[in-house]
Write an enzyme that holds these catalytic residues in place. Structure first.
Site, PDB file in Angstrom:
ATOM      1  N   CYS A   1      32.746   3.164 -45.446  1.00 35.78           N
ATOM      2  CA  CYS A   1      31.968   4.292 -45.981  1.00 35.78           C
ATOM      3  C   CYS A   1      32.618   4.728 -47.289  1.00 35.78           C
ATOM      4  CB  CYS A   1      31.881   5.447 -44.975  1.00 35.78           C
ATOM      5  SG  CYS A   1      33.456   6.271 -44.637  1.00 35.78           S
TER       6      CYS A   1
ATOM      7  N   CYS B   1      37.717   4.115 -47.720  1.00 41.08           N
ATOM      8  CA  CYS B   1      37.354   3.500 -46.439  1.00 41.08           C
ATOM      9  C   CYS B   1      36.481   2.281 -46.688  1.00 41.08           C
ATOM     10  CB  CYS B   1      36.627   4.518 -45.558  1.00 41.08           C
ATOM     11  SG  CYS B   1      36.033   3.831 -43.985  1.00 41.08           S
TER      12      CYS B   1
ATOM     13  N   HIS C   1      35.842   5.493 -38.312  1.00 43.48           N
ATOM     14  CA  HIS C   1      35.791   4.036 -38.450  1.00 43.48           C
ATOM     15  C   HIS C   1      37.100   3.366 -38.029  1.00 43.48           C
ATOM     16  CE1 HIS C   1      32.345   4.719 -41.457  1.00 43.48           C
ATOM     17  NE2 HIS C   1      31.852   4.302 -40.317  1.00 43.48           N
TER      18      HIS C   1
ATOM     19  N   HIS D   1      31.733  17.923 -41.469  1.00 40.30           N
ATOM     20  CA  HIS D   1      32.339  19.251 -41.418  1.00 40.30           C
ATOM     21  C   HIS D   1      31.417  20.260 -42.077  1.00 40.30           C
ATOM     22  CE1 HIS D   1      35.405  22.277 -41.230  1.00 40.30           C
ATOM     23  NE2 HIS D   1      35.547  22.360 -42.541  1.00 40.30           N
TER      24      HIS D   1
ATOM     25  N   CYS E   1      33.148  23.522 -36.112  1.00 44.35           N
ATOM     26  CA  CYS E   1      32.972  24.190 -37.402  1.00 44.35           C
ATOM     27  C   CYS E   1      31.532  24.639 -37.601  1.00 44.35           C
ATOM     28  CB  CYS E   1      33.406  23.271 -38.535  1.00 44.35           C
ATOM     29  SG  CYS E   1      32.629  21.640 -38.488  1.00 44.35           S
TER      30      CYS E   1
ATOM     31  N   CYS F   1      38.616   5.228 -42.286  1.00 39.88           N
ATOM     32  CA  CYS F   1      38.725   6.685 -42.152  1.00 39.88           C
ATOM     33  C   CYS F   1      38.944   7.076 -40.697  1.00 39.88           C
ATOM     34  CB  CYS F   1      37.468   7.368 -42.694  1.00 39.88           C
ATOM     35  SG  CYS F   1      35.954   6.939 -41.818  1.00 39.88           S
TER      36      CYS F   1
END
Length: 801
Positions: A158, A155, A188, A761, A289, A175
């Protein structure tokens, strides 16, 4: 339930089988129910690839929110509805317009057409055939010379190297967002679309001679691009030479997996799926999550298993008429789903043979979808009720809060986490001290970055990384700071400066230091590594570090000792509350704001707390936060009131837990008007931080309240209790604790991937039956390389002496 299906009373919703409905009938006398059953018709593939006649397989309709893929092409449905009249269990097929009264027919029709609690959480979604994008034919591609290599993508905004999307207009590689299927990112690609309006992107790694995954930001759905070969060729990509690979890496150029995403999820290792009781996964409902990871850890603890799953029959028997709004019912239901093994079964041999013949063998993940649980537990909370990613530590405390407020039986399972912290605060000028005790549930360990054992490697890596970014070359292999656990433990025990300390000995602001020790050791010790902090631009950031967390932990040396001989205590005088004449002239103390924000509270709430308490420091502002956490606008930006309003707003707000801790008189009057005694009203409001709704619940759950306690003691308790919002009513004996030795063994940890608690996550690892198991949403597998050094929250249990 041997009959199968879902029974719904015409007066209220009940998600139980026939046995529980009969109990409900005996308890309420309500005798008319609608019985819903879904028959799944499963296609059976023939030897030649065709389909043999279908067979009916009755399954429970909405059975504990299973996450099995029943929308696939392998299944068709037949729904059956009957009107059932107790006690004879007389059945009438629906729809029926001849035998039933009009009122009953209308009620049945309304019930059958209503959305379930699961469907209310999000719009219905059905698989549809992809349509060609309206932008495909006229897509404009910039002639900017961008060429995309066949591998090694990253990316451009990042460090992520997974879930990357190539914008088909300008060739940007960015990403995506986090999805429930295991792919993730920081969004992004979407940000780029909002800035430029370039509509189409293709997912790198999915390009084959047959096509690719294309998404239209403008149309907000996956689409087909009939001209995909031409559009990819513009950036030097030949579809005929592409094969599906993870991140585009060929077998001969795969590098060691060092990124946080890869290590924590144990990517690249073939993990063996686990099935049976205690090995049930949970479906990701979209950035849920954090909830899944916390609940897996919670229900691995025997005290929670006994309290909810062990008491399941009693909880169900005494559940209210609407069990969707009962915390204990939802906890028992979720715990049963995770521990019963009914929703975690290995595939049958016939299914495996079918998969092998189709050359698409994949582990079968059953699992449950906790929609109803999430809907209830997040109700009214400004953050958890959203679909945004959240902090697992903050959710853990929110869950403990609900457990405390909803007792189940004589044993409170949250007692295993509770411990007392002794805080010693010393005025540096007068040398006098104050000892206070507060309740806590988490040991927060700072990251001692200065103690990194590989500083030279870190400096060299940073120089290479900057050079590579400037020259647009591939980044060097990641070097992660290695921090000794002993250094973090030492940083926890060392004295810390108290910003804006108000000395009661001097009756003025002074320098002060604070030291924390354990006044008791809990049965289960929860350790949080404080990886999240704020940069100079006030943007939250995460420290990517490796800490050698021990399997066995001894913190006996951190036992509190109390007031020592020769020490003189600070006078018990509270600081004055000063509210400026001009509210806009008050400068908010940003250092106090940062202290509060590092505890996990929303930034805007911290600013309001410091503002409304007159810049008297983080400790005073903390009390304001505790009193206002449940308010709907808690995390909303600070709105400076007009002149003349601040006195009533600020003073009243702080007065809720201020120096006298007396509940507002208007709330007391409301409860008295309902027929309760004044002392009962005051006691209930004090026990619930002046929350009127919770105070009424407290009164009904405490039929024989104790005599009114000493206001001075209540004041001191409220001032010193850093977790007052999650304390249950404990009476005059103080909070319930399970003190014992300070020696522990690690049995689980929750890890976070991403740059912020608001993205990324969470994954949970638990030690069960002598081996580590990874719980990655619906996927539950035997862990091969548990990344104990990259965890965020660790769970230890006491070693018996």
């Amino acid at each position: 339930d041997s009959e199968g299906g879902l029974y719904v009373c015409l007066n209220t919703f009940l998600g139980f089988g026939r046995e529980h409905i009969e109990r409900h009938y005996r308890k309420t006398g309500q005798c008319v129910y609608v019985h819903l059953k879904r028959h799944v018709i499963e296609k059976v593939p023939g030897a030649s690839g065709g389909a043999l006649p279908k067979r009916r397989n009755p399954k429970l309709f909405l059975d504990l929110e299973t996450s099995s893929d029943l929308n696939s092409d392998d299944f068709e449905y037949e729904d059956e509805a009957k009107l059932v009249i107790f006690p004879d269990h007389y059945e009438i097929s629906l729809p029926n317009i001849e035998e039933l009264p009009a009122l009953v027919t209308i009620a049945c029709d309304a019930l059958l057409s209503a959305k379930s609690p699961y469907r209310k959480q999000e719009p219905d979604s059905w698989e549809e055939e992809l349509q060609a994008s309206k932008h495909a034919k006229t897509l404009v591609q910039l002639d900017n010379g961008v060429r995309i290599p066949p591998s090694g993508w990253k990316c451009s905004k990042c460090d992520l190297r997974e879930n990357l999307w190539l914008n088909l207009t300008d060739g940007s590689v960015l990403c995506g967002k986090w999805f429930f299927d295991g792919s993730g990112g920081n969004g992004h690609a979407m940000e780029h679309y909002k800035e430029t309006g370039y509509p189409l992107a293709v997912k790198l790694g999915t390009i084959t001679p047959d096509g690719a995954d294309v998404y239209s930001f403008d149309e907000e759905e996956p689409v087909l691009d009939p001209h995909i070969a031409k559009h990819l060729a513009h950036f030097g990509i030949d579809m005929l030479q592409m094969q599906v690979t993870e991140n585009g890496l060929r077998d001969n150029d795969i590098k060691p997996r060092v990124s946080e995403w890869e290590v924590i999820q144990e990517a690249g290792v073939k993990l063996k799926p686990m099935y049976g009781p205690g090995y049930t996964g949970m479906k990701n409902l979209g950035n849920s999550c954090y909830l899944n990871a916390v609940m897996q850890a919670i229900f691995s603890i025997p005290e929670f298993q006994r309290a909810y799953v062990g008491n399941l029959p009693r909880i169900f028997d005494y559940s209210p008429l609407d069990p969707t709004q009962d915390f204990n019912t939802q906890m028992a239901k979720l715990g049963h789903g995770l521990l019963s093994g009914q929703y975690s079964k290995p595939p049958m041999k016939s299914e495996l043979i079918e998969q092998v013949m189709k050359e698409e063998h994949k582990p079968q993940h059953n699992g449950i979808s906790p929609r109803m649980f999430k809907a209830f537990i997040s109700k009214g909370h400004p953050e958890f009720s959203s679909n945004r990613q959240q902090d697992a530590q903050e959710f853990f405390l929110h869950l403990i809060n609900l457990v405390e407020r909803n007792p189940v039986g004589s044993e409170n399972p949250s007692d295993v986490f509770r411990f007392l912290v002794e805080e010693r605060t010393q005025c540096c000028q007068s040398r006098k001290v104050r000892y206070t005790e507060r309740v806590d549930y988490i040991m927060q360990l700072p990251v001692a970055m200065e103690a990194a054992t590989n500083k030279d490697e870190l400096i060299a890596y940073e120089l290479k990384r900057r050079e590579a970014e400037a020259a647009r070359r591939p980044l060097p292999e990641l070097v992660r700071a290695k921090i000794p656990f002993s250094a973090c433990l030492q940083a926890f025990s060392e004295p810390s400066n108290v910003e804006d300390f108000w000395s009661s000995a001097l009756q003025a602001k002074s320098a002060g230091v604070k030291t924390s020790r354990f006044a008791s050791f809990p049965e289960y010790l929860v350790v949080q590594i404080k990886k999240f902090t704020f940069g100079l631009d006030w943007i939250p950031k995460k420290l990517d570090v490796s800490i050698d967390m021990p399997d066995f932990l001894d913190i006996s040396h951190l036992r509190a000792r109390g007031l020592q001989p020769g020490e003189e205590e600070l006078p018990d005088i509270a600081p004055p509350i000063v509210i400026p004449d001009d509210p806009k002239a008050l400068d908010i103390d940003e250092s106090s704001v940062m202290q509060l924000a590092e505890m996990g509270f929303p930034l805007e709430a911290c600013r309001k707390a410091v503002y409304y308490t007159g810049n008297l420091g983080a400790e005073v502002a903390f009390n304001w936060i505790i009193a206002h956490m449940e308010e709907p606008d808690f995390a909303e930006p600070l709105a400076i009131p007009a002149f003349g309003e601040v006195a009533s707003s600020g003073a009243a707000a702080f007065g809720a837990v201020g120096l006298d801790n007396q509940p507002p008189e208007e709330m007391v009057a409301i409860i008295i008007s309902m027929g309760f005694q004044r002392n009962v009203a005051i006691q209930a409001l004090k026990a619930t931080n002046n929350n009127l709704e919770r105070a009424l619940e407290w009164i009904f759950s405490h039929p024989d309240p104790e005599e009114e306690s000493d206001p001075a003691l209540d004041t001191m308790d409220m001032e010193n209790n850093a977790n007052a919002n999650i304390l249950a009513e404990t009476g005059s004996e103080g909070p319930r604790i399970k003190d014992g030795p300070g020696r522990y063994e690690l049995f689980g940890f929750i890890s976070h991937m991403g740059t912020s608690t608001m993205s990324g996550h969470y994954v949970c690892h638990l030690r069960k039956e002598g081996r580590w198991v990874i719980y990655n949403d619906v996927r539950v597998c035997a862990s091969e390389r548990p990344p104990k050094d990259l965890g965020y929250i660790y769970f230890y249990h006491r070693i018996p002496s």
